[in-house]
Design a protein around this motif. Sequence first.
Motif, PDB file in Angstrom:
ATOM      1  N   GLU A 117       0.629  -1.648   0.457  1.00 24.78           N
ATOM      2  CA  GLU A 117      -0.071  -0.330  -0.183  1.00 24.78           C
ATOM      3  C   GLU A 117       0.461   0.995  -0.391  1.00 24.78           C
ATOM      4  O   GLU A 117       0.695   2.569  -1.013  1.00 24.78           O
ATOM      5  CB  GLU A 117      -0.864   0.597   1.493  1.00 24.78           C
ATOM      6  N   LEU A 118       1.858   1.375   0.732  1.00 25.48           N
ATOM      7  CA  LEU A 118       2.480   2.530   0.699  1.00 25.48           C
ATOM      8  C   LEU A 118       3.055   2.336  -0.746  1.00 25.48           C
ATOM      9  O   LEU A 118       3.472   3.702  -1.008  1.00 25.48           O
ATOM     10  CB  LEU A 118       3.892   1.437   2.017  1.00 25.48           C
ATOM     11  N   TYR A 119       4.321   1.830  -0.881  1.00 27.10           N
ATOM     12  CA  TYR A 119       4.285   1.394  -2.428  1.00 27.10           C
ATOM     13  C   TYR A 119       3.730   2.452  -3.330  1.00 27.10           C
ATOM     14  O   TYR A 119       3.979   3.053  -4.430  1.00 27.10           O
ATOM     15  CB  TYR A 119       5.369   0.684  -3.083  1.00 27.10           C
ATOM     16  N   ALA A 120       2.191   1.774  -3.324  1.00 27.04           N
ATOM     17  CA  ALA A 120       1.242   2.452  -4.391  1.00 27.04           C
ATOM     18  C   ALA A 120       0.987   3.599  -4.702  1.00 27.04           C
ATOM     19  O   ALA A 120       1.098   4.159  -5.093  1.00 27.04           O
ATOM     20  CB  ALA A 120       0.010   1.316  -3.964  1.00 27.04           C
ATOM     21  N   ALA A 124      18.734  -2.474  -1.110  1.00 27.63           N
ATOM     22  CA  ALA A 124      19.518  -3.654  -1.729  1.00 27.63           C
ATOM     23  C   ALA A 124      18.348  -4.411  -2.229  1.00 27.63           C
ATOM     24  O   ALA A 124      18.682  -5.825  -3.320  1.00 27.63           O
ATOM     25  CB  ALA A 124      21.071  -4.828  -1.200  1.00 27.63           C
ATOM     26  N   GLN A 125      17.438  -5.036  -1.442  1.00 22.61           N
ATOM     27  CA  GLN A 125      16.208  -6.229  -1.381  1.00 22.61           C
ATOM     28  C   GLN A 125      15.092  -5.821  -2.520  1.00 22.61           C
ATOM     29  O   GLN A 125      15.040  -4.701  -3.155  1.00 22.61           O
ATOM     30  CB  GLN A 125      15.846  -6.142  -0.089  1.00 22.61           C
ATOM     31  N   PRO A 126      15.624  -7.199  -3.365  1.00 24.06           N
ATOM     32  CA  PRO A 126      14.921  -6.872  -4.945  1.00 24.06           C
ATOM     33  C   PRO A 126      13.780  -6.592  -4.778  1.00 24.06           C
ATOM     34  O   PRO A 126      12.997  -6.637  -5.878  1.00 24.06           O
ATOM     35  CB  PRO A 126      15.841  -8.009  -5.394  1.00 24.06           C
ATOM     36  N   THR A 127      13.084  -7.488  -4.031  1.00 18.86           N
ATOM     37  CA  THR A 127      11.048  -7.641  -3.929  1.00 18.86           C
ATOM     38  C   THR A 127      11.017  -7.176  -2.419  1.00 18.86           C
ATOM     39  O   THR A 127      11.212  -6.970  -1.961  1.00 18.86           O
ATOM     40  CB  THR A 127      10.712  -9.086  -4.155  1.00 18.86           C
ATOM     41  N   LEU A 128      10.037  -6.623  -2.352  1.00 19.52           N
ATOM     42  CA  LEU A 128       9.075  -6.599  -1.620  1.00 19.52           C
ATOM     43  C   LEU A 128       8.523  -7.227  -0.608  1.00 19.52           C
ATOM     44  O   LEU A 128       8.560  -7.335   0.853  1.00 19.52           O
ATOM     45  CB  LEU A 128       7.594  -5.595  -1.312  1.00 19.52           C
ATOM     46  N   ALA A 129       8.382  -8.245  -1.485  1.00 15.05           N
ATOM     47  CA  ALA A 129       8.468  -9.520   0.030  1.00 15.05           C
ATOM     48  C   ALA A 129       9.653 -10.029   1.044  1.00 15.05           C
ATOM     49  O   ALA A 129       9.969 -10.181   1.929  1.00 15.05           O
ATOM     50  CB  ALA A 129       8.701 -10.747  -1.233  1.00 15.05           C
ATOM     51  N   ASP A 130      11.488  -9.608  -0.080  1.00 16.52           N
ATOM     52  CA  ASP A 130      12.079  -9.780   0.511  1.00 16.52           C
ATOM     53  C   ASP A 130      12.723  -8.745   2.102  1.00 16.52           C
ATOM     54  O   ASP A 130      12.851  -8.633   3.079  1.00 16.52           O
ATOM     55  CB  ASP A 130      13.648  -9.269  -0.251  1.00 16.52           C
ATOM     56  N   LEU A 131      11.672  -7.605   1.310  1.00 11.03           N
ATOM     57  CA  LEU A 131      11.561  -6.547   2.317  1.00 11.03           C
ATOM     58  C   LEU A 131      11.320  -6.486   3.653  1.00 11.03           C
ATOM     59  O   LEU A 131      11.271  -6.452   4.016  1.00 11.03           O
ATOM     60  CB  LEU A 131      11.856  -4.763   1.060  1.00 11.03           C
ATOM     61  N   ALA A 132      10.093  -6.978   3.502  1.00 14.36           N
ATOM     62  CA  ALA A 132       9.721  -7.190   4.494  1.00 14.36           C
ATOM     63  C   ALA A 132      10.061  -8.718   5.693  1.00 14.36           C
ATOM     64  O   ALA A 132       9.772  -7.687   6.363  1.00 14.36           O
ATOM     65  CB  ALA A 132       7.892  -7.730   3.932  1.00 14.36           C
ATOM     66  N   TYR A 165       0.565   4.175  -8.001  1.00 12.64           N
ATOM     67  CA  TYR A 165       0.261   2.691  -9.211  1.00 12.64           C
ATOM     68  C   TYR A 165      -0.390   1.599  -8.139  1.00 12.64           C
ATOM     69  O   TYR A 165      -0.814   2.373  -7.276  1.00 12.64           O
ATOM     70  CB  TYR A 165       1.737   1.015  -9.076  1.00 12.64           C
ATOM     71  N   PRO A 166      -1.626   1.158  -9.155  1.00  8.63           N
ATOM     72  CA  PRO A 166      -2.646   0.269  -8.385  1.00  8.63           C
ATOM     73  C   PRO A 166      -2.212  -0.653  -7.103  1.00  8.63           C
ATOM     74  O   PRO A 166      -0.923  -1.383  -8.134  1.00  8.63           O
ATOM     75  CB  PRO A 166      -3.797  -0.586  -9.504  1.00  8.63           C
ATOM     76  N   VAL A 167      -2.567  -0.876  -6.563  1.00  8.12           N
ATOM     77  CA  VAL A 167      -1.919  -1.663  -4.823  1.00  8.12           C
ATOM     78  C   VAL A 167      -1.756  -2.886  -5.675  1.00  8.12           C
ATOM     79  O   VAL A 167      -0.747  -4.154  -5.289  1.00  8.12           O
ATOM     80  CB  VAL A 167      -2.743  -1.546  -4.071  1.00  8.12           C
ATOM     81  N   GLU A 168      -3.128  -3.931  -6.857  1.00  2.99           N
ATOM     82  CA  GLU A 168      -2.060  -5.506  -7.056  1.00  2.99           C
ATOM     83  C   GLU A 168      -1.247  -5.326  -8.273  1.00  2.99           C
ATOM     84  O   GLU A 168      -0.814  -6.600  -7.905  1.00  2.99           O
ATOM     85  CB  GLU A 168      -3.612  -5.971  -7.759  1.00  2.99           C
ATOM     86  N   VAL A 169      -0.941  -3.835  -8.658  1.00  4.20           N
ATOM     87  CA  VAL A 169      -0.034  -4.412  -9.701  1.00  4.20           C
ATOM     88  C   VAL A 169       1.810  -4.937  -8.844  1.00  4.20           C
ATOM     89  O   VAL A 169       2.583  -5.178  -8.845  1.00  4.20           O
ATOM     90  CB  VAL A 169       0.502  -3.117 -10.291  1.00  4.20           C
ATOM     91  N   ILE A 170       1.245  -3.762  -7.074  1.00  4.94           N
ATOM     92  CA  ILE A 170       2.849  -4.106  -6.236  1.00  4.94           C
ATOM     93  C   ILE A 170       2.446  -5.493  -5.884  1.00  4.94           C
ATOM     94  O   ILE A 170       2.062  -6.531  -4.660  1.00  4.94           O
ATOM     95  CB  ILE A 170       2.721  -3.406  -5.700  1.00  4.94           C
ATOM     96  N   ASP A 197      10.585  -5.473 -12.859  1.00  7.08           N
ATOM     97  CA  ASP A 197       8.936  -5.395 -12.956  1.00  7.08           C
ATOM     98  C   ASP A 197       8.855  -4.375 -13.243  1.00  7.08           C
ATOM     99  O   ASP A 197       8.021  -4.202 -13.643  1.00  7.08           O
ATOM    100  CB  ASP A 197       8.317  -6.469 -12.378  1.00  7.08           C
ATOM    101  N   LEU A 198       9.157  -3.509 -12.386  1.00  2.00           N
ATOM    102  CA  LEU A 198       8.202  -2.029 -11.820  1.00  2.00           C
ATOM    103  C   LEU A 198       8.563  -1.488 -12.038  1.00  2.00           C
ATOM    104  O   LEU A 198       8.525   0.556 -12.010  1.00  2.00           O
ATOM    105  CB  LEU A 198       7.903  -2.177  -9.789  1.00  2.00           C
ATOM    106  N   GLY A 199      10.096  -1.043 -12.571  1.00  2.00           N
ATOM    107  CA  GLY A 199      10.773   0.244 -13.039  1.00  2.00           C
ATOM    108  C   GLY A 199      11.263   1.278 -12.359  1.00  2.00           C
ATOM    109  O   GLY A 199      11.339   2.348 -12.047  1.00  2.00           O
ATOM    110  N   ILE A 200      11.768   0.383 -11.163  1.00  2.00           N
ATOM    111  CA  ILE A 200      11.551   1.257  -9.625  1.00  2.00           C
ATOM    112  C   ILE A 200      13.672   0.968  -9.441  1.00  2.00           C
ATOM    113  O   ILE A 200      13.829   0.102  -8.709  1.00  2.00           O
ATOM    114  CB  ILE A 200      11.276   0.651  -8.270  1.00  2.00           C
ATOM    115  N   ASP A 201      13.892   1.875  -9.883  1.00  2.00           N
ATOM    116  CA  ASP A 201      15.284   2.180  -9.796  1.00  2.00           C
ATOM    117  C   ASP A 201      16.477   2.352  -8.682  1.00  2.00           C
ATOM    118  O   ASP A 201      15.353   2.623  -7.489  1.00  2.00           O
ATOM    119  CB  ASP A 201      15.935   2.348 -11.120  1.00  2.00           C
ATOM    120  N   SER A 202      17.344   2.158  -8.052  1.00  2.11           N
ATOM    121  CA  SER A 202      18.034   1.697  -6.737  1.00  2.11           C
ATOM    122  C   SER A 202      17.538   3.362  -6.686  1.00  2.11           C
ATOM    123  O   SER A 202      17.641   3.437  -4.755  1.00  2.11           O
ATOM    124  CB  SER A 202      19.672   1.686  -7.237  1.00  2.11           C
TER     125      SER A 202
END
Length: 511
Positions: free
Chosen positions: A438-441, A492-500, A446-451, A460-465
């Motif tokens: 929700e925070l990133y969306a 450095a975490q590549p996905t939100l699952a990794d960040l979580a 972005y629509p939250v379902e995309v994140i 996949d989402l075009g969010i650079d470093s």
Amino acid sequence: MMAVETVFLLPGQGGYTPGLFAGDDSPEVAEVLDTVDRIAAEFGRGGVSHLLRDAGAPSAADLVRGDSFALQLAVFAAAVGSFRIAERQDVPDVVVGHSMGEIAALTVTGAFTPADGARLVCHRSEALLAHCPSDGGMVALELPAARAAHLVGAVADRGLAVAVSNAPRQTVVSGPDEAVEVVARLAAALGVQATRLNAPFPFHSPMLGVAAGAFGEAITGIRQHPLRAAVYSPVAGGYVQDDTDLKALLVRQLTTSVGFMAAVRELHADGARRFVECGRAGLSGLVRRSVPEVDTSSTVRSARSADAATPVSTLTEPAPAERPAAVVEAAPPVLDELRELYASALGYPVEVITGDADLEADLGIDSLKRAEMLGKVSARFGLGESAVDGRFVAQPTLADLADLITEVRGTAPAPTVAPAPSAEAAPTPVGVLDELRELYASALGYPVEVITGDADLEADLGIDSLKRAEMLGKVSARFGLGESAVDGRFVAQPTLADLADLITAVRPSAR
């Protein structure tokens, strides 16, 4: 537009599991196996029912090397038999076959009789054995299909093709061995996971053109019947109809790409919220990676009776009263979850992660990576302090690890849903992930379902470093990370699952 709620998925390659129907004496499954064995005899081949009734039968890898004809028939029988199990409990609005699973999908929906469905598989196998060049292969890439296509274009081999688009970051490339190896090396140079598949042929590539022609000639006498249910073809890119030349579609399929992810997303857009996998090939995991908030299940746990209370796998063992308490919960359901967990975390196709594959020798997962994965395993199965036991990281295969988890957990089933937290409970990765999405969306529009949790933030989402570093300030404020946020691991975490997962580990007691 037709109303779609429930979709049945029928696997292709990867759909064979030794002893899948062990202990199932139902007439529906027996009829499928008897029919397939009878048609195999027509072609001068031995039956395959023993492969699906005996848990000690040869593995898929063994059959790839020794009897690919039997493997293809077993894949078909597994899909059709699993469909018969699934339809005891539900009726699909749409049936989808993945790769060769399209033959099974068209069989269970009435376009071909069960006997003719088996004949189609036999003719297909004979054509492949007679006309497929022996130097072809397949490689799975942890890339979106568009980026995989760039690698294919860079290699510039006319026999090479994007074969399957499975999920946002899982694409399979197929073609000549040398070209496939070049793709794998290019991927490695770019830091992209590339895994050679244990496939008997380079499916869905131009290399199978001659075999496809021979297959088409061999099946001219097989009759097509009206469909009894809706079928969506990932190869055709839409629904098939009674006036569709389905045999021509199956011939074309040998050389045409499979758009499985696109099929799942279109059906989801049409309203599908329940995807039932008829078998044990990992299609459910691909669905979860492709669309949000869906119910996925498998016929693996279907019962021999209407209440579906007992997993298939437990029926090959003695009754619980005759077994030690520590092994009442059979390992295969744990193994299925381990396969999906490792496939998702490592970017492998789930069919590569077999129970008997040596983690280091076959899959390249060294002891350091296994120790890293143990944290995910411990969280998934609630192992707690048990995980520090050195036996866990020492297990050579996932089957061995599943047995150890089952033993340590005794009669308690592996939790599939975390218990509801109390007011003082630590944040869970799932809860943190939902808030991150929700925070990133909100911040990015972005629509939250995309994140999704496993979407690569950059690829996949075009969010650079740079943008990720900017977002880290918002993340730090939201979760009270304070000085912890300066740790370079966060950006450095590549996905939100990794960040979580990282946020949960760093903030174990409060948000």
